[in-house]
Structures are given as structure tokens and as C-alpha cells.
Design a protein around this motif. Sequence first.
Motif, short mmCIF file in Angstrom:
data_model
loop_
_atom_site.label_atom_id
_atom_site.label_comp_id
_atom_site.label_asym_id
_atom_site.label_seq_id
_atom_site.Cartn_x
_atom_site.Cartn_y
_atom_site.Cartn_z
N LYS A 66 0.82 -1.22 0.00
CA LYS A 66 0.00 0.00 0.00
C LYS A 66 0.85 1.26 0.00
O LYS A 66 1.92 1.31 0.60
N ARG A 85 -4.93 -1.92 10.05
CA ARG A 85 -4.12 -2.77 10.94
C ARG A 85 -5.01 -3.46 11.96
O ARG A 85 -4.84 -4.64 12.25
N GLY A 262 12.33 8.96 2.87
CA GLY A 262 12.33 8.43 1.51
C GLY A 262 12.96 7.06 1.37
O GLY A 262 12.82 6.40 0.32
N LYS A 285 2.28 17.85 -0.22
CA LYS A 285 2.86 18.97 -0.99
C LYS A 285 3.61 18.47 -2.23
O LYS A 285 3.85 19.25 -3.15
N TYR A 286 3.97 17.19 -2.28
CA TYR A 286 4.66 16.65 -3.46
C TYR A 286 3.75 15.81 -4.36
O TYR A 286 4.21 15.23 -5.35
N ALA A 292 8.77 12.58 -5.37
CA ALA A 292 9.09 11.83 -4.14
C ALA A 292 9.94 10.61 -4.44
O ALA A 292 9.91 10.05 -5.54
N TYR A 333 15.50 14.12 -5.30
CA TYR A 333 16.11 15.31 -4.66
C TYR A 333 16.64 15.04 -3.26
O TYR A 333 17.67 15.59 -2.85
P1 NAD Z 1 5.00 12.55 5.55
O1 NAD Z 1 5.77 11.32 5.84
O2 NAD Z 1 3.93 12.43 4.54
O3 NAD Z 1 5.96 13.70 5.04
C1 NAD Z 1 6.85 14.44 5.83
C2 NAD Z 1 7.96 14.98 4.93
O4 NAD Z 1 8.89 13.92 4.69
C3 NAD Z 1 7.49 15.40 3.54
O5 NAD Z 1 7.05 16.71 3.51
C4 NAD Z 1 8.77 15.21 2.74
O6 NAD Z 1 9.62 16.31 2.94
C5 NAD Z 1 9.37 13.99 3.38
N1 NAD Z 1 9.00 12.75 2.67
C6 NAD Z 1 8.08 11.84 3.03
N2 NAD Z 1 8.06 10.84 2.15
C7 NAD Z 1 8.99 11.13 1.21
C8 NAD Z 1 9.44 10.47 0.03
N3 NAD Z 1 8.94 9.29 -0.38
N4 NAD Z 1 10.40 11.06 -0.73
C9 NAD Z 1 10.92 12.22 -0.33
N5 NAD Z 1 10.55 12.89 0.77
C10 NAD Z 1 9.60 12.34 1.53
O7 NAD Z 1 4.42 13.05 6.95
P2 NAD Z 1 3.29 14.10 7.29
O8 NAD Z 1 3.46 15.32 6.46
O9 NAD Z 1 3.33 14.20 8.76
O10 NAD Z 1 1.94 13.37 6.90
C11 NAD Z 1 1.22 13.61 5.71
C12 NAD Z 1 -0.02 12.73 5.72
O11 NAD Z 1 0.36 11.36 5.67
C13 NAD Z 1 -0.88 12.89 6.96
O12 NAD Z 1 -2.22 12.90 6.56
C14 NAD Z 1 -0.59 11.64 7.77
O13 NAD Z 1 -1.66 11.25 8.58
C15 NAD Z 1 -0.35 10.63 6.67
N6 NAD Z 1 0.46 9.47 7.07
C16 NAD Z 1 0.11 8.28 6.53
C17 NAD Z 1 0.86 7.15 6.82
C18 NAD Z 1 0.46 5.84 6.21
O14 NAD Z 1 -0.26 5.84 5.22
N7 NAD Z 1 0.88 4.72 6.76
C19 NAD Z 1 2.00 7.26 7.62
C20 NAD Z 1 2.36 8.51 8.11
C21 NAD Z 1 1.58 9.63 7.83
#
Ligand code: NAD
Length: 373
Positions: A66, A85, A262, A285-286, A292, A333
Amino acid sequence: MHTVCVIPGDGIGPELTEATRRCVDATGVAIRWEVVEAGEAVRQKTGSPLPESVLAAIRRAKVAIKGPITTPIGTGMRSVNVALRHALDLYACVRPCRWMEGVSAPHRGVDLVIIRENSEDLYAGIEFDDGAPETQELIGWLQAHQPKTIRPDSAISIKPISKTASERIVRYAFEYAVAHGRRTVTAITKANIMKFTDGLFLETAREVAKAYEGRIEFSERLVDALCMQLVQRPQQFDVLVLPNLYGDIVSDLCAGLIGGLGVAPGANIGPDVAVFEPVHGSAPKYAGQNKANPTAEILSAVLMLRHLGETDAADRLERAVRAVVLEGKQVTYDLKPRRDDPTAVGTSQMADAIITQLRGLSPKGTVPATSSS
Ligand code: NAD
């Protein structure tokens, strides 16, 4: 032929999931992908963000991969990720944190595994809203049964920690350590303050540890001290077992230690079903920008291939990812020395580079497609 359910998720999820599927297909393992949707868009169409049909499909396939799914902060629907979960009893969250050569990170050589309890703790979703009649009733009951004052305008979250779930996750951590040639399991709590809940987790961990004496070492840390030690000397840690909330927070800390979200993969394992997903969220935002890093989800697929018994394909895919990361050219990046590096490539181009590497790695017992000799 394996059947694997795919939940593309939202935000950056769909593009990462597409890149991951292409990489897995390029290993040559025969997989029938069954795409199912969950999240806010599905809720708007069907009334539920996690329809029963999705759960049924995953139960049938037994394996799913997922992408991340957005959860509104503070208000709105509860987390679909947590609900999934709970519904599938995916009690063990396994998050290997292994530094890859070529990644700029605060430490070299980090190689630890987080085993996070996935079913209870403050993530049980038992909450009482500020001002609700049940909350007033609960506060009244609590005032009658213990001496501490609770302000009447409080909201309350319940933290259930059971012996059953604690034993199950700690045993899982020890069995994981045995199966993967690990040396030490460290139980993480705040049992000096939360004497009953974290105390029970720790006491149970100590009991379970006895059965592994002489094979796997056992140690314990308070979560605050652990955070400091992880930042200073993470190489001392091997397998960490934690209740749900600490496991979530320490996972992101450890992702930071190996180069960021990442590159941090994960798996949610239950008795019947396993769902593989990166540690990171949907990074809205991405979304849709082909920006990403797909590595975390591709490495989650490596864990999935191992789970399916496709060890050779898993090894090849992991080696291909490592080769691309080590070379440092065709990477997103976040893996460049500077975030604004104009030579950074997009999600799909990094996946293409991994697939090109894979083609140079022959499946066991076959002749390489291209040979340097
Ligand atoms: P996030 O992990 O989405 O992102 C935080 C930051 O980490 C990003 O702005 C980016 O700078 C970096 N980042 C994350 N993944 C990346 C990637 N693959 N490549 C490059 N940079 C990356 O955390 P958040 O902003 O706190 O959460 C955003 C949303 O995601 C929220 O709605 C949260 O609830 C949800 N979330 C979902 C899961 C899941 O699906 N299991 C886990 C964590 C958060």
C-alpha cells in the motif's frame, strides 16, 4: 503466480506505488495485482474510507502493498492506516532501518530493526471529546476512584496495554531476532512513569526474554534515553520492541538516521495477512509532481517478496536499489547532497534506473542478459 492486493493510497502514494509495481514486475516474479482503493476519495463515493470489500480482497490475497493514505490532523475521519491494521489483526509492524552506502546521513552503518506493537496503546482510538456527556461521566467516575484532579474541560484518550498483546509482540521480536541472526532485543518503555501500562509491557518482555537466554540478549531502555542514544550512537542497537506510540515516533527518528523517510520501508504482519508499506506518509505537498523518492516503497516490496518466498528476486531488487543509490546520479532530490540539486531525477526516472540495474542482475541459475566479460 502470486496475487497481491495494491492500495495506491493518495498524495504521493499512487506514483510511488506505480513505480514499485514496475520494479517488482521487472524481477520476473509472476504477480497478479488486484487494485483496491481506500481513503477520503472512497469515503466520498461509498460512505466508508475502508469498505468491507477492500478488507475481503486483502484477506483473500493474504498479501497487500500500500501507498500512504492521508489522515486529517486534529479533526475529520480516523486513520484508515490504523483501521486497516486493526481490522486485519496486523499486530506486528516491522521496520528495518539499514543505512545504504551513498546516502548522506548523520551516521554510517546503522542497521537496526523496529518492531512496533500495532494493535493497542493510545492508537486504540478510544477517545472522549472535550465537553461530551460521556467525558463528563468518565471524569466523574475517575474522580471517584483515584485522588488526582482532572479538569472538567479535558479530552481523554485511553491507553490500553494488555499482557496478551505485549507477549505476542515481544515474542515476535525474539523470533524475528532468531530467524534473522540478530543478537539483542531491547524493550522500550516509559515504565518509570506509566507503571501499570508500560510496566506491564516491560514485565512481560522480561518474562518472554527468559525463554531466549543464551541465544538472544535482552536489554531495556526508557524511551527518552533511547532517543538521545539513538542520535549519539545508534550502532549499539539491534532489534527494538516498542508499544505502538513510541514505535511510531522512534520509526521516524530512525528514518532520519538512515537518510530520511524516503528510504525507510515497513511491513505490517498478522497471523493470516501481511500489508507492506513505507514508513512515510502521503506528503501532500509533493503529490502528482513525480518528485518523491520511491525507495521506501520499493524496499517495502523487497520485504514483500521475501515474505512470498521469492528470496532471489528480493535480493536482486535490493541490490539494484543499492546500486542506484550508491551511484547517486539517478536519484530523487532527497538523496542529493543539496535539496535543490538540478541533477535530481523524478520518481519514475529513479524507478527506471533501478529496473535497468535489475536487468543486469541475472536470476539465480540463469545467464545474465548483459555481460561485461
Ligand atoms: P509525511 O511522511 O507524509 O511527510 C513528511 C515529509 O517527509 C514530507 O514533507 C517530505 O519532505 C518527506 N518525505 C516523506 N516521504 C517522502 C518520500 N517518499 N520522498 C521524499 N521525501 C519524503 O508526513 P506528514 O506530512 O506528517 O503526513 C502527511 C499525511 O500522511 C498525513 O495525513 C498523515 O496522517 C499521513 N500518514 C500516513 C501514513 C500511512 O499511510 N501509513 C504514515 C504517516 C503519515
